[in-house]
Write a protein that holds these residues in place. Sequence first.
Motif, PDB file in Angstrom:
ATOM      1  N   CYS A  77       0.812  -1.211   0.000  1.00 15.85           N
ATOM      2  CA  CYS A  77       0.000   0.000   0.000  1.00 15.85           C
ATOM      3  C   CYS A  77       0.846   1.262   0.000  1.00 15.85           C
ATOM      4  CB  CYS A  77      -0.942   0.012   1.202  1.00 15.85           C
ATOM      5  SG  CYS A  77      -0.127   0.163   2.799  1.00 15.85           S
ATOM      6  N   VAL A  78       0.194   2.360  -0.372  1.00 15.78           N
ATOM      7  CA  VAL A  78       0.722   3.713  -0.220  1.00 15.78           C
ATOM      8  C   VAL A  78      -0.144   4.394   0.814  1.00 15.78           C
ATOM      9  CG1 VAL A  78       0.943   5.974  -1.319  1.00 15.78           C
ATOM     10  CG2 VAL A  78       1.715   3.918  -2.522  1.00 15.78           C
ATOM     11  N   PHE A  79       0.511   4.973   1.821  1.00 10.33           N
ATOM     12  CA  PHE A  79      -0.209   5.669   2.886  1.00 10.33           C
ATOM     13  C   PHE A  79      -0.165   7.171   2.633  1.00 10.33           C
ATOM     14  CE2 PHE A  79       0.201   7.481   7.367  1.00 10.33           C
ATOM     15  CZ  PHE A  79      -1.176   7.543   7.574  1.00 10.33           C
ATOM     16  N   VAL A  80      -1.341   7.756   2.436  1.00 13.32           N
ATOM     17  CA  VAL A  80      -1.468   9.198   2.256  1.00 13.32           C
ATOM     18  C   VAL A  80      -1.644   9.802   3.651  1.00 13.32           C
ATOM     19  CG1 VAL A  80      -2.814  11.061   1.218  1.00 13.32           C
ATOM     20  CG2 VAL A  80      -2.443   8.916  -0.042  1.00 13.32           C
ATOM     21  N   SER A  81      -0.639  10.516   4.113  1.00 15.57           N
ATOM     22  CA  SER A  81      -0.578  10.914   5.522  1.00 15.57           C
ATOM     23  C   SER A  81      -1.303  12.216   5.847  1.00 15.57           C
ATOM     24  CB  SER A  81       0.886  11.039   5.966  1.00 15.57           C
ATOM     25  OG  SER A  81       1.565  12.019   5.193  1.00 15.57           O
ATOM     26  N   GLY A  82      -1.845  12.902   4.832  1.00 14.77           N
ATOM     27  CA  GLY A  82      -2.610  14.122   5.091  1.00 14.77           C
ATOM     28  C   GLY A  82      -4.044  13.775   5.457  1.00 14.77           C
ATOM     29  N   GLY A  83      -4.947  14.722   5.291  1.00 14.95           N
ATOM     30  CA  GLY A  83      -6.377  14.458   5.501  1.00 14.95           C
ATOM     31  C   GLY A  83      -6.733  14.217   6.943  1.00 14.95           C
ATOM     32  N   ILE A  84      -7.166  12.985   7.258  1.00 14.99           N
ATOM     33  CA  ILE A  84      -7.678  12.684   8.593  1.00 14.99           C
ATOM     34  C   ILE A  84      -6.577  12.498   9.620  1.00 14.99           C
ATOM     35  CG2 ILE A  84      -9.750  11.605   7.675  1.00 14.99           C
ATOM     36  CD1 ILE A  84      -8.524   8.883   8.360  1.00 14.99           C
ATOM     37  N   ASN A  85      -5.329  12.411   9.187  1.00 10.89           N
ATOM     38  CA  ASN A  85      -4.236  12.093  10.097  1.00 10.89           C
ATOM     39  C   ASN A  85      -3.656  13.362  10.711  1.00 10.89           C
ATOM     40  OD1 ASN A  85      -4.002   9.096   9.527  1.00 10.89           O
ATOM     41  ND2 ASN A  85      -3.885   9.972   7.480  1.00 10.89           N
TER      42      ASN A  85
END
Length: 267
Positions: free
Chosen positions: A231-239
């Motif tokens: 997987c690729v973890f998109v660290s913006g948004g809810i994090n």
Amino acid sequence: MKQLSARFPIWLCDVWGVAHDGRKPIPHAVDALIQHRRAGGKVVFITNAPTPKLNVQAFIDKIGVPREAYDDMVTSGDVTRELMVELGDHGLYHLGPPEDLPIFKGLEVKRVPLEQAGAVLCTGFIDEVARAGMKIDHALLEQFLSRGLTMICANPDKVVSIGGVLIPCAGAIAEVYGQMGGRVMMAGKPFAPIYDVALKHAGHPDHIKVLAIGDGPDTDVKGAMQNNLPCVFVSGGINKGADPEAEVRARYPDARIMKVMPELYWT
């Protein structure tokens, strides 16, 4: 992502938080998806939206996510409908807002009062006031529990980001019901049924050709890990943590995280 595109031609990509923020597209992400498809890859959106695919498509069309960015879409709502048929012989009590009612459309399953229900369908908080205050009706959950009702959770997400504001979802209610001792069945990520359907839509590819992409540690990263996908973890948004990458790697040390980035982008 350009190198990962060549290695993994099939992308199972989250929608809310990756391709859009709830109000508008995320330009770098949309460009990356389009570039991947132009390079010969395939994108299947995989979303925990508790509503049928056509409704989600209409919404992302409206806010400007182009059809050129993806090949197909699988929603938690579509998988939920299969569970509704399975458990809905005596009708279902609906816990959620009125805008989620299209999930019943075309099914023989009836929406019934609680005293008649054979199970509960949870699509979220009943209105904006309850959702904004994360007001979970524990007394209502006690009634479900006293009758031994299974809860079908149409959206395992606990929160979603709308324009940078975190809003609680059905998964938060289902978590509490499970902690109370209630039986919960989940249709969306991180559970296997939605991945099985997404891979079917992608043409049953070998797992070594598939990459999962998303911003949810407990849905996207955990889901990829449990379904044997990198997987690729998109660290913006809810994090919102101080170090989202460290936190997610500590929480899921066995996840095959190929890349971490604040937004999905091509280069």
